[in-house]
Design a protein around this motif. Structure first.
Motif, PDB file in Angstrom:
ATOM      1  N   ALA A 116       0.837  -1.212   0.000  1.00 26.67           N
ATOM      2  CA  ALA A 116       0.000   0.000   0.000  1.00 26.67           C
ATOM      3  C   ALA A 116       0.867   1.256   0.000  1.00 26.67           C
ATOM      4  O   ALA A 116       0.576   2.220  -0.716  1.00 26.67           O
ATOM      5  CB  ALA A 116      -0.931   0.000   1.205  1.00 26.67           C
ATOM      6  N   GLN A 117       1.956   1.242   0.776  1.00 25.31           N
ATOM      7  CA  GLN A 117       2.835   2.403   0.819  1.00 25.31           C
ATOM      8  C   GLN A 117       3.522   2.622  -0.527  1.00 25.31           C
ATOM      9  O   GLN A 117       3.643   3.747  -0.998  1.00 25.31           O
ATOM     10  CB  GLN A 117       3.890   2.248   1.927  1.00 25.31           C
ATOM     11  CG  GLN A 117       3.340   2.385   3.327  1.00 25.31           C
ATOM     12  CD  GLN A 117       2.666   1.120   3.838  1.00 25.31           C
ATOM     13  OE1 GLN A 117       2.573   0.110   3.163  1.00 25.31           O
ATOM     14  NE2 GLN A 117       2.167   1.177   5.062  1.00 25.31           N
ATOM     15  N   PHE A 118       3.978   1.523  -1.145  1.00 31.16           N
ATOM     16  CA  PHE A 118       4.630   1.648  -2.459  1.00 31.16           C
ATOM     17  C   PHE A 118       3.638   2.106  -3.517  1.00 31.16           C
ATOM     18  O   PHE A 118       3.969   2.887  -4.397  1.00 31.16           O
ATOM     19  CB  PHE A 118       5.302   0.344  -2.864  1.00 31.16           C
ATOM     20  CG  PHE A 118       6.584   0.071  -2.126  1.00 31.16           C
ATOM     21  CD1 PHE A 118       7.349   1.101  -1.621  1.00 31.16           C
ATOM     22  CD2 PHE A 118       7.024  -1.220  -1.938  1.00 31.16           C
ATOM     23  CE1 PHE A 118       8.527   0.862  -0.938  1.00 31.16           C
ATOM     24  CE2 PHE A 118       8.213  -1.481  -1.268  1.00 31.16           C
ATOM     25  CZ  PHE A 118       8.965  -0.427  -0.761  1.00 31.16           C
ATOM     26  N   SER A 119       2.399   1.621  -3.452  1.00 31.23           N
ATOM     27  CA  SER A 119       1.368   2.072  -4.390  1.00 31.23           C
ATOM     28  C   SER A 119       1.110   3.561  -4.219  1.00 31.23           C
ATOM     29  O   SER A 119       0.960   4.298  -5.197  1.00 31.23           O
ATOM     30  CB  SER A 119       0.064   1.298  -4.176  1.00 31.23           C
ATOM     31  OG  SER A 119       0.241  -0.047  -4.497  1.00 31.23           O
ATOM     32  N   TYR A 120       1.063   4.004  -2.970  1.00 36.40           N
ATOM     33  CA  TYR A 120       0.857   5.428  -2.694  1.00 36.40           C
ATOM     34  C   TYR A 120       2.025   6.251  -3.241  1.00 36.40           C
ATOM     35  O   TYR A 120       1.819   7.298  -3.859  1.00 36.40           O
ATOM     36  CB  TYR A 120       0.721   5.648  -1.185  1.00 36.40           C
ATOM     37  CG  TYR A 120       0.592   7.097  -0.793  1.00 36.40           C
ATOM     38  CD1 TYR A 120      -0.584   7.790  -1.029  1.00 36.40           C
ATOM     39  CD2 TYR A 120       1.656   7.773  -0.195  1.00 36.40           C
ATOM     40  CE1 TYR A 120      -0.700   9.119  -0.681  1.00 36.40           C
ATOM     41  CE2 TYR A 120       1.544   9.101   0.153  1.00 36.40           C
ATOM     42  CZ  TYR A 120       0.361   9.768  -0.090  1.00 36.40           C
ATOM     43  OH  TYR A 120       0.256  11.090   0.253  1.00 36.40           O
ATOM     44  N   LEU A 121       3.259   5.758  -3.039  1.00 35.11           N
ATOM     45  CA  LEU A 121       4.424   6.470  -3.572  1.00 35.11           C
ATOM     46  C   LEU A 121       4.403   6.508  -5.098  1.00 35.11           C
ATOM     47  O   LEU A 121       4.754   7.532  -5.696  1.00 35.11           O
ATOM     48  CB  LEU A 121       5.721   5.820  -3.076  1.00 35.11           C
ATOM     49  CG  LEU A 121       6.044   6.013  -1.602  1.00 35.11           C
ATOM     50  CD1 LEU A 121       7.283   5.216  -1.222  1.00 35.11           C
ATOM     51  CD2 LEU A 121       6.230   7.479  -1.266  1.00 35.11           C
ATOM     52  N   MET A 124       1.908   9.090  -6.057  1.00 37.33           N
ATOM     53  CA  MET A 124       2.465  10.423  -5.776  1.00 37.33           C
ATOM     54  C   MET A 124       3.480  10.810  -6.849  1.00 37.33           C
ATOM     55  O   MET A 124       3.509  11.957  -7.301  1.00 37.33           O
ATOM     56  CB  MET A 124       3.135  10.450  -4.398  1.00 37.33           C
ATOM     57  CG  MET A 124       2.172  10.456  -3.247  1.00 37.33           C
ATOM     58  SD  MET A 124       1.195  11.961  -3.182  1.00 37.33           S
ATOM     59  CE  MET A 124       2.456  13.134  -2.770  1.00 37.33           C
ATOM     60  N   ARG A 125       4.312   9.842  -7.271  1.00 39.90           N
ATOM     61  CA  ARG A 125       5.289  10.122  -8.309  1.00 39.90           C
ATOM     62  C   ARG A 125       4.585  10.485  -9.612  1.00 39.90           C
ATOM     63  O   ARG A 125       4.936  11.474 -10.267  1.00 39.90           O
ATOM     64  CB  ARG A 125       6.211   8.924  -8.522  1.00 39.90           C
ATOM     65  CG  ARG A 125       7.275   9.171  -9.586  1.00 39.90           C
ATOM     66  CD  ARG A 125       8.174   7.994  -9.824  1.00 39.90           C
ATOM     67  NE  ARG A 125       7.359   6.828 -10.165  1.00 39.90           N
ATOM     68  CZ  ARG A 125       7.670   5.602  -9.836  1.00 39.90           C
ATOM     69  NH1 ARG A 125       8.742   5.334  -9.143  1.00 39.90           N
ATOM     70  NH2 ARG A 125       6.902   4.599 -10.203  1.00 39.90           N
ATOM     71  N   THR A 126       3.554   9.726  -9.971  1.00 43.71           N
ATOM     72  CA  THR A 126       2.799  10.007 -11.193  1.00 43.71           C
ATOM     73  C   THR A 126       2.140  11.374 -11.110  1.00 43.71           C
ATOM     74  O   THR A 126       2.211  12.173 -12.054  1.00 43.71           O
ATOM     75  CB  THR A 126       1.736   8.909 -11.423  1.00 43.71           C
ATOM     76  OG1 THR A 126       2.399   7.652 -11.514  1.00 43.71           O
ATOM     77  CG2 THR A 126       0.952   9.162 -12.684  1.00 43.71           C
ATOM     78  N   ASN A 127       1.490  11.666  -9.983  1.00 41.27           N
ATOM     79  CA  ASN A 127       0.841  12.969  -9.802  1.00 41.27           C
ATOM     80  C   ASN A 127       1.851  14.108  -9.870  1.00 41.27           C
ATOM     81  O   ASN A 127       1.576  15.158 -10.439  1.00 41.27           O
ATOM     82  CB  ASN A 127       0.086  13.015  -8.478  1.00 41.27           C
ATOM     83  CG  ASN A 127      -1.109  12.099  -8.475  1.00 41.27           C
ATOM     84  OD1 ASN A 127      -1.568  11.649  -9.506  1.00 41.27           O
ATOM     85  ND2 ASN A 127      -1.607  11.792  -7.283  1.00 41.27           N
TER      86      ASN A 127
END
Length: 191
Positions: A116-121, A124-127
């Protein structure tokens, strides 16, 4: 914090050596409560797995300094990024508090997925990349508009000077601004 809460609950509500069935029920309930938990283990003072979400570990002995440190009332956190899935492994003493001379009745080990943390990162990188591209596009647009607002009147003035050079002395250049370029254009028109 999940590990700490689990350890404190076990310390306050259960006797690890005697309440094995209740602890096993509690461990399974805790595992279902938080979907990121890969594995939960409860060890007694002899470092024997008395409860685990991996039932193959039951009654085996845990080996390693990490577990011995937990019996000395010290917690251990390890980030494991080369495993599938990447996870964080936490070994925490079952006592009234870490770092204090409290009696340790066992240890709790939790492996929690970092998916979940890696998905969030990743999101965030894409955004951030999309926002950065949008900002660069906006800056390019603003620079282009500013550049045109400066160069267009100069181009008009230059074209007027070319016509005056060719002998057309009745040429009038449009005045589009009130700045120095506008003043220069007005002066050219009067000339």
């Amino acid at each position: 914090s999940t590990t700490r809460v689990l350890a404190l609950t076990l310390y306050r509500n259960y006797e690890i050596e005697h309440d094995v069935r209740e602890i096993q029920s509690y461990v399974f309930a805790a595992g279902k409560y938080k979907s990121s938990l890969i594995e939960i283990n409860v060890l007694d003072r002899e470092l024997t797995y008395v409860s685990s979400t991996d039932e193959d570990k039951l009654l085996e002995r845990a080996v390693g300094q990490t577990y011995s440190d937990a019996l000395a009332n010290t917690s251990h956190i390890e980030l494991v990024l080369d495993a599938v899935p990447p996870h964080i492994n936490i070994v925490y003493p079952v006592s009234a508090g870490v770092g204090v001379d409290n009696y340790v009745t066992g240890a709790v080990e939790i492996r929690s997925s970092l998916h979940a943390q890696f998905s969030y990162l990743d999101s965030m990188r894409t955004n951030t990349l999309v926002a950065g591209a949008a900002i660069l596009l906006a800056i390019a647009l603003v620079i282009t508009l500013i550049s045109h607002s400066i160069t267009r009147p100069i181009q008009h003035l230059y074209a007027g000077m070319e016509k005056a050079n060719e002998g057309d002395l009745h040429i009038q250049v449009p005045v589009v601004s009130g700045d120095e370029i506008g003043y220069l254009t007005t002066t050219f028109n009067h000339m």
